[in-house]
Scaffold this motif. Structure first.
Motif, PDB file in Angstrom:
ATOM      1  N   TYR A 141      94.265 -25.644  -4.110  1.00 61.46           N
ATOM      2  CA  TYR A 141      94.984 -25.369  -3.036  1.00 61.46           C
ATOM      3  C   TYR A 141      94.578 -24.692  -1.876  1.00 61.46           C
ATOM      4  N   ASN A 151      98.966 -32.191   2.527  1.00 65.91           N
ATOM      5  CA  ASN A 151      99.842 -33.203   2.720  1.00 65.91           C
ATOM      6  C   ASN A 151      99.305 -34.461   3.148  1.00 65.91           C
ATOM      7  N   THR A 230     102.400 -29.369  -5.504  1.00 69.42           N
ATOM      8  CA  THR A 230     101.474 -28.181  -4.806  1.00 69.42           C
ATOM      9  C   THR A 230     101.013 -28.705  -3.388  1.00 69.42           C
ATOM     10  N   THR A 233     103.733 -30.520   0.651  1.00 70.75           N
ATOM     11  CA  THR A 233     104.829 -29.849   1.176  1.00 70.75           C
ATOM     12  C   THR A 233     105.839 -30.546   1.987  1.00 70.75           C
ATOM     13  N   ASP A 234     105.352 -31.500   2.656  1.00 74.33           N
ATOM     14  CA  ASP A 234     105.983 -32.358   3.549  1.00 74.33           C
ATOM     15  C   ASP A 234     106.766 -33.394   2.666  1.00 74.33           C
ATOM     16  N   GLN A 238     105.076 -36.708   0.209  1.00 75.97           N
ATOM     17  CA  GLN A 238     105.081 -36.407  -1.336  1.00 75.97           C
ATOM     18  C   GLN A 238     105.198 -37.786  -2.226  1.00 75.97           C
TER      19      GLN A 238
END
Length: 290
Positions: A141, A151, A230, A233-234, A238
């Motif tokens: 990350y 993303n 992880t 986040t959008d 995903q």
């Protein structure tokens, strides 16, 4: 002059009735059907719940009084499941192609070249297979955050290809090692180089092993959840596994939508595995006989 008459063998008595099945065979068949039913019942419950109307979700009966397809229609209209499915297809397909492009030359070199450190290389490949993605999520990350690649579909493709590369190398190495070297030498005498031999001789003969690596890499990337949750986040970027999880709220669970999305998620993988299952079996047994 005497003549001897040859006696004809007596005709075998005609078989009557059906062939008797051994009790052991019946017991094994019954146990196999029972085991298959145990594994299939959860999937059947998932399909039935997806077809159950919303006002019958709390009913005690196993089968609903009315079957409704509204959950499959509404799950596309009222959620981002269509975009999630597209992301999953791109991630699974891209990571499979990338892993295969790297694993095939590496496996060919490992199977045909006796270089110094070959065993250490195979050991390192095996060790990387033991790593769990969850243990590296913090570092991944931070790395992709600094590279501004969160993303992104390419981020998930790179991660899934990296975590499935070791398995692909091991499967292809075992299969290529079972191919006779004399076939490659004959092709080289005809003027082919290493790349030509790999493309025209080794790759067609190693196709069962390639198919095995493809299906396992594809299924692993298709079912991946933790990295997608992880690193994306959008909701629009995903994968499908994370998008299905959105139907689980803090206080309520939309069971019909959840199971409808789950059916959509498992059908492509089941169809793909059924089509190439025989290649998977032959690829897994590669190298077991000499």
């Amino acid at each position: 002059m005497t003549t001897h008459q040859l006696s004809r063998p007596a005709a075998a008595p005609a078989r009557t009735g059906r062939r008797r099945i051994a009790p052991r065979t019946l017991a094994l068949a019954g146990a196999a059907w029972l085991l298959a039913a145990v594994f299939l019942l959860p999937y059947l419950e998932m399909v039935v719940t997806a077809l159950r109307p919303a006002d019958e979700l709390r009913d005690a009966g196993y089968l609903p009084r009315h079957f409704a397809w509204s959950a499959f229609v509404d799950v596309w209209r009222e959620s981002t499941l269509g975009g999630n499915l597209k992301v999953t297809l791109l991630v699974a397909g891209g990571s499979t192609v990338l892993a295969l492009l790297v694993a095939l030359p590496a496996a060919y070199c490992t199977a045909r070249t006796r270089f110094r450190g070959r065993r250490l290389f195979l050991l390192l490949v095996l060790v990387t297979q033991m790593f769990q993605p969850t243990s590296l999520l913090v570092g991944l990350y931070r790395e992709f955050y600094q590279l501004d690649m969160l993303n992104s579909v390419w981020t998930l493709i790179l991660c899934n290809a990296a975590f499935n590369l070791a398995f692909a190398i091991w499967i292809l190495t075992a299969y290529i090692s079972s191919i006779p070297v004399e076939l490659e030498e004959a092709a080289m005498l005809d003027g082919l180089g290493r790349l030509g031999v790999l493309r025209r001789v080794v790759l067609p003969l190693a196709m069962p092993g390639v198919v095995t690596a493809v299906i396992f890499t594809f299924i692993s990337a298709w079912n991946e959840f933790v990295m997608g949750l992880t690193l994306s986040t959008d909701p629009r970027s995903q994968p499908l596994t994370v998008g299905i999880n959105s139907f689980i709220g803090n206080y309520t669970v939309e069971w019909n939508y959840l199971f409808a999305g789950s059916v959509v998620a498992i059908v492509p993988v089941v169809v793909l595995f059924a089509l190439i299952e025989r290649h998977v079996v032959s690829g897994l047994t590669a190298g077991s006989l000499k």
